[in-house]
Design an enzyme around this catalytic site. Sequence first.
Site, PDB file in Angstrom:
ATOM      1  N   GLU A  48       0.826  -1.216   0.000  1.00  0.00           N
ATOM      2  CA  GLU A  48       0.000   0.000   0.000  1.00  0.00           C
ATOM      3  C   GLU A  48       0.852   1.253   0.000  1.00  0.00           C
ATOM      4  O   GLU A  48       1.817   1.360   0.758  1.00  0.00           O
ATOM      5  CB  GLU A  48      -0.901  -0.010   1.245  1.00  0.00           C
ATOM      6  CG  GLU A  48      -2.306   0.423   0.946  1.00  0.00           C
ATOM      7  CD  GLU A  48      -2.939  -0.443  -0.140  1.00  0.00           C
ATOM      8  OE1 GLU A  48      -3.037   0.041  -1.296  1.00  0.00           O
ATOM      9  OE2 GLU A  48      -3.333  -1.577   0.144  1.00  0.00           O
ATOM     10  N   SER A 146     -12.622   2.401  -8.067  1.00  0.00           N
ATOM     11  CA  SER A 146     -13.744   2.748  -8.956  1.00  0.00           C
ATOM     12  C   SER A 146     -13.362   3.874  -9.908  1.00  0.00           C
ATOM     13  O   SER A 146     -13.688   3.833 -11.099  1.00  0.00           O
ATOM     14  CB  SER A 146     -14.970   3.154  -8.130  1.00  0.00           C
ATOM     15  OG  SER A 146     -14.669   4.243  -7.279  1.00  0.00           O
ATOM     16  N   ASP A 190      -3.353   0.876 -10.057  1.00  0.00           N
ATOM     17  CA  ASP A 190      -4.771   0.632 -10.350  1.00  0.00           C
ATOM     18  C   ASP A 190      -5.017   0.441 -11.837  1.00  0.00           C
ATOM     19  O   ASP A 190      -5.723  -0.477 -12.262  1.00  0.00           O
ATOM     20  CB  ASP A 190      -5.623   1.800  -9.834  1.00  0.00           C
ATOM     21  CG  ASP A 190      -5.456   2.023  -8.334  1.00  0.00           C
ATOM     22  OD1 ASP A 190      -4.878   1.147  -7.668  1.00  0.00           O
ATOM     23  OD2 ASP A 190      -5.893   3.074  -7.844  1.00  0.00           O
TER      24      ASP A 190
END
Length: 458
Positions: A48, A146, A190
């Site tokens: 992360e 998203s 991503d």
Amino acid sequence: MATNPPKLKTVISGNERLQNLKNTFETKYGESPLFYAYAPGRVNLIGEHIDYCGYSVLPMAIEPNILAAVSVNSSGTITLANTNPQYKDFTVSCSEDIAIDRDNPKWFYYFLCGVKGIQEKFGIAPLAGMSCVVDGTIPPSSGLSSSSALVCCAGLVTMEANQKSLSKVALAEICAKCERYIGTEGGGMDQSISFLAERGTAKLIEFQPLRATDVKLPDGAVFVISNCCVEMNKAASSHFNIRVVECRIATKMLAQARGVDSSRLLKLAQVQTELKASLEEMLALVDEALHPEPYSREEICKTLGITSEQFSTDLLSANTQHETHFKLHQRAKHVYSEAARVLRFKSVCDSEPAGSIQLLGDLMNQSHSSCRDLYECSCRELDQLVDICLKSGAVGSRLTGAGWGGCAVSMVSEEKVESFLQAVRESYYLPDPRRAAMEKQSLFVSKPGGGAAIFLQE
């Protein structure tokens, strides 16, 4: 792995979601879509906040995704609509410069990031006219990517509508770069997994050059995603970019401490490369060269020999100009230790030693502790959810995505999945009416899914 995103001939009537999207499109525009584009969300299993520091990460694509139905026309406009009524329609001229308002991160600006990225790559003027309806099943601001999936879907749509061709790697790099138009200084994980994912395997994503390596997850382990139901929009707040800036400053300070020219160094991985040091040696350097107390602007400027103006222009981003103090020791310590955990995670997956599930679980737990204590990117609800997941039988549990809200990912032994889901449901979701209402889309098992694709009617 195929170089370009696949084009799949599909019987639309055989897929309920595609059929519903086709019906919505026809009702709105009075014509049928020419094609459909799909880009998945992702869950990061470990690694992360280190992609933008130049380090490898270990995500997998998930089933929730962004799907767009598209027709191409000569209207001279791009018209965007969303199946979710809370997201308003938007129309933009194909001949005007596409303006993206980073102070107002509406859904259609993310789509336009992808459009603008492809337009600039090929110098397309004017763009083909398009009518689009977008349908998303990734919970927004949940740490499951998203917004990046929407940018990737838009890039794929624009490429196809303008009859261009790009590899998955090129698309991932363009979409990572163009998402910065909305103000988020991400590192590319991503977008990379959205294009490079393959069904049935997680991926080690490495940068410069961008490449993806299969990581076989252990048999008998299941990954469960749970949403703490606190939303965090990266583009609408400065938390994320402050961490990027702190890592950038730490890079300069560590280089300075070792007498290395820091003028061209922006990422913590670059300092390691420059010093030809191991991650363990970098962690020792962090303890030696950076104090745990926050650094003021004045101290940083004095150490680096730069003016306050240079500091603001060269090191800060637009939405971090107000920051006065920076926790460099903690941020760098997280990054180097997390980078080591990613490599260890992959090594355990590759070699499958005895007790590998427990070893991976321990790494996930260490990762969460580091995110919570050193990187300070968790929140009370996320910590509570992770704690409940561990008490409910998870071998490992950690926040996933940017943090400050969103989701946790837990690794659970196959035989315990049902009891785990029930325990988390009863302990975290059902006692709170708002969470209980969101529970069905907030708690689910996830298997590694495939990457972005174009669907054509068969």
